[in-house]
Design an enzyme around this catalytic site. Structure first.
Site, PDB file in Angstrom:
ATOM      1  N   GLU A 162       0.841  -1.196   0.000  1.00 24.43           N
ATOM      2  CA  GLU A 162       0.000   0.000   0.000  1.00 24.43           C
ATOM      3  C   GLU A 162       0.877   1.247   0.000  1.00 24.43           C
ATOM      4  OE1 GLU A 162      -2.564  -0.307   3.442  1.00 24.43           O
ATOM      5  OE2 GLU A 162      -2.543  -2.493   3.296  1.00 24.43           O
ATOM      6  N   GLU A 272      -9.342   5.347   3.481  1.00 28.09           N
ATOM      7  CA  GLU A 272      -9.680   4.524   4.630  1.00 28.09           C
ATOM      8  C   GLU A 272      -9.666   5.378   5.892  1.00 28.09           C
ATOM      9  OE1 GLU A 272      -8.207   0.332   6.594  1.00 28.09           O
ATOM     10  OE2 GLU A 272      -6.716   1.795   5.964  1.00 28.09           O
TER      11      GLU A 272
END
Length: 359
Positions: A162, A272
Site C-alpha cells: 500500500e 480509509e
C-alpha cells in the site's frame, strides 16, 4: 474498526479485513532499531531526518533478506502516462519534500523520518492522488488516501502492499499529512508495518523520506495539489517498486511474499478511516479525504485520477471494468465519474464522519 471507500477492478471480497495495524511508539521503536545516523537534518517543519547507511537500513534485519543484494534501479520501468486533471481544472504535482530544503543526504545513505481485479495478473498500478489534510482526525484514529495491490486467497491471510498519504497522530504524533507505505504477507497478523518501522521495504532514494510531511495540501475552491503513486513488479526478480513519478523510492523484495512475488490479483484505489468508534454510536468525527462528500467533485472532494494498471500484456491501460464500494455510505461516499460512458474515469471519495446523516 475500519471504514473503506474503494474503487477497484471487479469486486473482490476481503477489503473489510485489509488493516490490523496498531499505533507504535516511534521513539521506543527507533531506539530498538539502533541505526546510527551519518548525518542529521532538522527540517524547517520540525521533522528530524537521519541519513543512515543504505546497507544498514532496517529492511535487512528481516531473515529473508540476509543475503539480499540491493537493486539500485528496476530492470523494467512502469512507463509514461499523460496527466489529466478532472473537469479541465488545474493542479500541481508535488515533487519534493520540505526537509530537503534544509540539506541533502550523502551518497550511499537513505533518509529516515522521525516523527481490484479478481482473476487477473496485475504487474502494476498507479494513480494521481489529490492531497488533503482531513479535518477532525481523532487521536486514536487515522485517515488515508491510497492505493492497494493484493494477492492471496484468504481474507485472514492476504498479502498487500500500500502507498499514499496518511494523517495518523498515534504513529507520527501530529496531525500533518504524510507520505506512507505499508505491507503485509499474512493479513497484518504477524507481519508488516507502516514505512520503515519494521524490516522489509528496501529504500534506494537518498532524497525522499518515508513519513515526511507533504506540503502544500489542497484547499477548497483553491489550488489543488497531488502526488503520483506508481507501484510495479520487476518480473525478473519479484521485487515491487515504488515511485512517485519523479522519485524512485525503493522496493518490497519478492522474498517477503508468496503470491505477490508473481503478481497481484486485486487493485484498489480509495481511502480509509480507522477508528475504535466505527459502526457504533456516536460515530467517530474523523473525516476522509477533504471531509466533503464525493458528489462535491473537483476542488472540493478528494480524488484519484489517471488510474492505470499493467497486466501480462505489459501495456499500461486504464481499468475497463470498475466497481465502487463504501462500507459506511452514510458517513463516507464515492463517486465514479466519467464525462462519457467510455471516457477517462475519476474516483471522488470522502466524507465528514459524524454528521446528521451519520450520528
Amino acid at each position: 474498526m475500519r471504514s473503506f471507500l474503494i474503487m477497484f477492478v471487479i469486486l473482490f471480497g476481503f477489503y473489510n479485513e485489509a488493516y490490523g495495524k496498531g499505533s507504535l511508539d516511534i521513539d521506543m521503536k527507533l531506539k530498538a532499531l539502533n541505526k546510527p545516523a551519518l548525518k542529521t537534518i532538522k527540517s524547517q517543519d520540525g521533522d528530524i531526518i537521519d541519513c543512515i547507511d543504505i546497507y544498514k537500513q532496517h529492511a535487512f534485519d528481516h531473515p529473508a533478506l540476509r543475503n539480499h543484494k540491493i537493486q539500485m534501479k528496476p530492470s523494467v520501468e512502469f512507463g509514461e502516462t499523460e496527466t489529466k486533471i478532472p473537469n479541465n481544472g488545474s493542479a500541481q504535482q508535488i515533487t519534493s519534500q520540505i526537509w530537503s530544503k534544509s540539506g541533502d543526504c550523502p551518497d550511499g545513505t537513505i533518509p529516515e523520518a522521525f516523527i481490484v481485479a479478481l482473476g487477473y495478473n496485475f504487474l502494476g498500478a498507479r494513480s494521481d492522488l489529490n492531497v488533503w489534510n482531513p479535518p477532525r482526525v481523532q487521536p486514536n484514529d487515522y485517515s488515508t488516501g491510497q492505493i492497494w495491490l493484493l494477492a492471496g486467497v484468504s481474507s485472514d491471510n492476504f498479502e498487500s502492499i500500500e502507498a499514499g498519504w496518511m494523517v495518523n497522530p498515534g504513529v507520527f504524533g501530529d496531525y500533518r499529512t504524510r507520505f506512507f507505505i505499508s505491507w503485509t504477507s499474512d493479513g497484518y497478523q504477524n507481519t508488516g508495518c507502516i514505512n520503515l518501522l519494521c524490516s522489509g521495504f528496501v529504500q534506494t532514494n537518498k532524497n525522499f523520506a518515508l513519513g515526511a510531511t507533504i506540503e502544500p495540501v489542497s484547499r477548497s475552491s483553491q489550488e489543488q495539489y497531488f502526488i503520483s503513486v506508481n507501484v510495479f513488479l520487476d518480473p525478473n526478480n519479484g521485487n515491487w517498486w515504488l515511485n512517485t513519478g519523479i522519485n524512485v523510492i525503493g522496493y518490497w523484495p519478492g522474498e517477503l511474499f508468496s503470491s505477490l512475488k508473481h503478481s497481484a490479483i486485486a487493485v484498489q484505489w480509495g481511502g480509509e478511516v480507522y477508528s475504535p468508534n466505527m459502526l457504533q454510536k456516536p460515530h467517530t468525527e474523523t473525516s476522509m479525504g477533504s471531509g466533503q462528500w464525493a458528489d462535491y467533485l473537483y476542488a472540493e472532494a478528494c480524488y484519484h485520477t489517471n488510474l492505470r494498471i499493467k497486466d501480462n500484456s505489459l501495456q499500461i491501460k486504464y481499468p475497463k471494468y470498475l466497481n465502487e464500494y463504501a462500507d459506511e455510505s452514510d458517513c463516507y461516499t464515492t463517486r465514479l465519474y466519467r464525462k462519457t460512458y467510455m471516457s477517462e474515469p475519476y474516483l471522488y471519495f470522502g466524507g465528514p464522519g459524524r454528521s446528521r446523516f451519520c450520528p
